[in-house]
Structure formats: C-alpha cells, structure tokens
Design an enzyme around this catalytic site. Sequence first.
Site, PDB file in Angstrom:
ATOM      1  N   GLU A   1       0.843  -1.201   0.000  1.00 35.56           N
ATOM      2  CA  GLU A   1       0.000   0.000   0.000  1.00 35.56           C
ATOM      3  C   GLU A   1       0.876   1.247   0.000  1.00 35.56           C
ATOM      4  OE1 GLU A   1      -2.032  -1.993   2.968  1.00 35.56           O
ATOM      5  OE2 GLU A   1      -4.029  -1.373   2.289  1.00 35.56           O
TER       6      GLU A   1
ATOM      7  N   ASP B   1     -11.503   8.587 -21.929  1.00 29.09           N
ATOM      8  CA  ASP B   1     -11.392   7.172 -21.584  1.00 29.09           C
ATOM      9  C   ASP B   1     -10.996   6.445 -22.871  1.00 29.09           C
ATOM     10  OD1 ASP B   1     -11.764   4.492 -21.135  1.00 29.09           O
ATOM     11  OD2 ASP B   1     -13.635   4.726 -20.004  1.00 29.09           O
TER      12      ASP B   1
ATOM     13  N   THR C   1      -7.487   0.967 -20.213  1.00 26.90           N
ATOM     14  CA  THR C   1      -7.251  -0.389 -19.724  1.00 26.90           C
ATOM     15  C   THR C   1      -6.015  -0.904 -20.438  1.00 26.90           C
ATOM     16  OG1 THR C   1      -8.723  -1.285 -21.399  1.00 26.90           O
ATOM     17  CG2 THR C   1      -9.651  -0.970 -19.207  1.00 26.90           C
TER      18      THR C   1
ATOM     19  N   LYS D   1      -7.002  -4.466 -23.576  1.00 30.08           N
ATOM     20  CA  LYS D   1      -7.775  -4.518 -24.836  1.00 30.08           C
ATOM     21  C   LYS D   1      -6.797  -4.415 -26.009  1.00 30.08           C
ATOM     22  CE  LYS D   1     -12.108  -2.861 -22.810  1.00 30.08           C
ATOM     23  NZ  LYS D   1     -11.858  -2.166 -21.540  1.00 30.08           N
TER      24      LYS D   1
ATOM     25  N   ARG E   1      -4.843  -7.729 -17.573  1.00 24.58           N
ATOM     26  CA  ARG E   1      -6.135  -7.099 -17.257  1.00 24.58           C
ATOM     27  C   ARG E   1      -5.927  -6.048 -16.165  1.00 24.58           C
ATOM     28  NH1 ARG E   1     -10.996  -8.300 -18.712  1.00 24.58           N
ATOM     29  NH2 ARG E   1     -10.014  -9.861 -20.039  1.00 24.58           N
TER      30      ARG E   1
HETATM   31  N1  DSN Z   1     -16.524  -4.677 -21.265  1.00 27.58           N
HETATM   32  C1  DSN Z   1     -15.784  -3.740 -22.075  1.00 27.58           C
HETATM   33  C2  DSN Z   1     -16.123  -3.857 -23.500  1.00 27.58           C
HETATM   34  O1  DSN Z   1     -16.340  -4.968 -23.933  1.00 27.58           O
HETATM   35  O2  DSN Z   1     -16.140  -2.879 -24.230  1.00 27.58           O
HETATM   36  C3  DSN Z   1     -15.960  -2.367 -21.613  1.00 27.58           C
HETATM   37  O3  DSN Z   1     -15.754  -2.305 -20.238  1.00 27.58           O
END
Ligand code: DSN
Length: 419
Positions: free
Chosen positions: A62, A206, A232, A235, A241
């Site tokens: 932490e 975002d 994120t 992706k 993740r």
């Molecule tokens: N679940 C993601 C998506 O498939 O776009 C977004 O959080």
Amino acid sequence: MSMINNELNRNPLQAVDPEVYTTIAAEQKRQQENLIMIASENLVSRAVLEAQGSVLTNKYAEGYPGSRYYGGCTYVDQAESLACERARQIYKAEHVNVQPHSGTSANMAVFLAVLKPGDRILGMDLSHGGHLTHGSKVNISGRYYQSFSYKVEPDSCLLNLEEVRKTAREIRPKLIIAGASSYPRLIDYDGFANIAREIGAVFLVDMAHTAGLVAAGVHPNPVLCSDIVTATTHKTFRGPRGGVIFSRQKFAVSIDKAVFPGLQGGPLMHIIAAKAVAFKEAQLPSYAAYQKNVLANASALSEALIDLGFSLVTGGTDTHLVLVDLRNKKISGMEAEKLLERAGIIVNKNVIPFDPKGANNPSGIRLGSPTLTSRGMKPPQMREIADLIEQAIAGRNNGGSLARIKQQVDSMCSEYPAY
Ligand code: DSN
C-alpha cells in the site's frame, strides 16, 4: 504447508487442484479452437503471463514507490517505477498511476479526485456507444453524480461536436468525458478539449479501447490535449487485465490519493509488473506493425461485410471494431451471437444507436480484430471470416452448413495458433 510445497514442486496446479487445472486447460483449448472477435479482448504474450503468475502476488505494498506502508518493498518499487516510467514515455504523460485494478476503477478514481457527489458530468450515451461508467443511471457514475449524455446523429450515427457543444453549454458539467465502447470512428479529442475549455470543465478521455493504437502512434494521442486520460491495459494494448490513469501534473496528487487510499488498498504488484512488461513490448518495432495490422484487419473485415450486404453503423470503421446492424438480415444480435458461437466464431450482441429493440435484445453485433491479429491473421483471413459469418447467418436453418463452417474455422485456428 510442507505438503503443499511438495505438491507445488511436483506439478503445481494439476496436483493441488485438478478441477481448476482442467477448467483452465479447457479455456485454453477454447481460445485456440475459436475465432475470437470480442473487440475488447486480446492475447497477452508469454512474458506478460509469466509476470502475472509470479511471486509478486505475495507482496503487500500500500502506498507508492519510495513511500509504502510495508517493509520489503525494494523490488515491487522497482517494478512499479519501471511501469510508470515506460508508460509516461510512451504516452508523453506528465503523471501516471498504474495501480487501478480495472478501467472502471480508474474512472471512479478520477471522479473521486475531481468531483463532489451531485456534480454534473457529461458523457456519451451508453446506448449510442458510450460506457457504463460514463454516467449510466445503473452505475455509480449516474447515481452519485448528476449525469447527462450526448448522442450520435440519427442519420450518420456520427458524433456532431456542435451538438455536444450545445449540450455542454446548457448543462455546464464539471467534467466532460470522451471515449466509447462501441463507436467505430475516430473521436475528435481536440474538439472536445476546446468545448471543455470554453465552459471551464475538466476534460477526461477514456481510451480503454484504443490505448494500443495510441501507444503505437496509429491513433491520435489524447494525453496531449486532455486533463486526464484513463485506459485499460488488456484490450488493444495487449497487456494484463487492469487500468491506468494519465494526468496533468496539477491533478497528480488528487488522483494518487483517490486511487489509494481513496478507493483501493494493496496494489496488485504481479499485475503492475506485467503492465511494465507490456509497456516494454509496446516500445518494440513489432508492436507498431501489430497495431497497423489491427487497423488494416478491421478495415478489411468491414469492407468485406459491406460487400456481402451487411449494414455497418457509420458505414465502416477507423478503429479495431466494427458494429453491425443486423436488421436487414432478419436476425437479432442475441440469435447471431449464439449461432456464430456454434460455428466457432465468438462475438458479442450489441446495442446499435436508436436501437428499436433496446439493450436486452439488441439489433447488432460488435466484432473486433485485436485477438485474430495477435494470431498473425491478415486481410485475406478477414475476408474469409466475413464470408463464413455471412454463410452462417444465411444458412442458419441448415445444420450441415454450420458444420461445414465449423470445419473451416477449425482449419484456420490450427493454421494460426493462439500460443
Ligand atoms: N466490457 C468492455 C467492452 O467490452 O467494451 C468495456 O468495459
């Protein structure tokens, strides 16, 4: 404990927990034997997998590098500092926080840092391609804050910044959010930044879906024109993740405090190490080539689908994803998702803008190119897959046709191994 250690040394997972071992093995087989076209998924490298599965999971840390609430943090400090330094360089960010557990946690941390409950926020309507955390009434972002949304144009399904400006001037939100989950076109971040400046709002982008494209320089970098950017890492970015926040220096302290101790306790140090590895991979020349192929593949897929009579929302794509309006094919998104899964093609049902059927039984499917591109597929394979999708939908009442398609899927999957 020594019994567990002996088991671990011999054949760890299979020996200790055959049920979970078998489940993981089955999932690995599923990923190998299907054409996975979920736009938000990808395949991480073995190096990322190794870091994620490392002993760093054992460590509490932490705080932030150099200022932790636990002893013994020398090496996790190194991992987190590497992740931050690499991320800052790639995106030219003034400040970065790599601790958010997910994109949603990253967005919640931004809200906690810059808003008070009841403040107004303005984001893209969820049913027009936005994200749950951009003000949906069923999400904390729409319950603790007064949320308003902008939509796409009825005819083109494109964003119209003059309409966004009109709404922003009327609502006067404290925070404007740009970014989407199923909008297949480039977003004019500079235009949004101007609107936010005009009304004195904080501007958040975002870029969860497009972080990899941005890292490779094949999409414009919103970090340069915005106050705060969330992303994120799993992706298009093709890392573990998790989430990440980039910001101007003036938001650094409030964002760090919002992530910890505001929202999270101990950071996931094994995931942060894996993020560092993915940031390193993103600096290799092969990564830029990969992201170019992601775009070329989505574009080839989109053109092939149009040639086969499919109607695409906005008429095409500038990104890694394609949103198909299935109404002219007389099949719902849910039916198409299930049918294609039987043929070994994995997609998700998706709402289309102004969907007459609503979100529970939407009229569209969303397709993405990142995972197939990670397997080495190129535009000729995208055209082949578009054909298979068309055959599956056209021959949906013919079991023999689906079996033939599955055979073709099997052969493509063996030619392009996932790992
Ligand atoms: N679940 C993601 C998506 O498939 O776009 C977004 O959080």
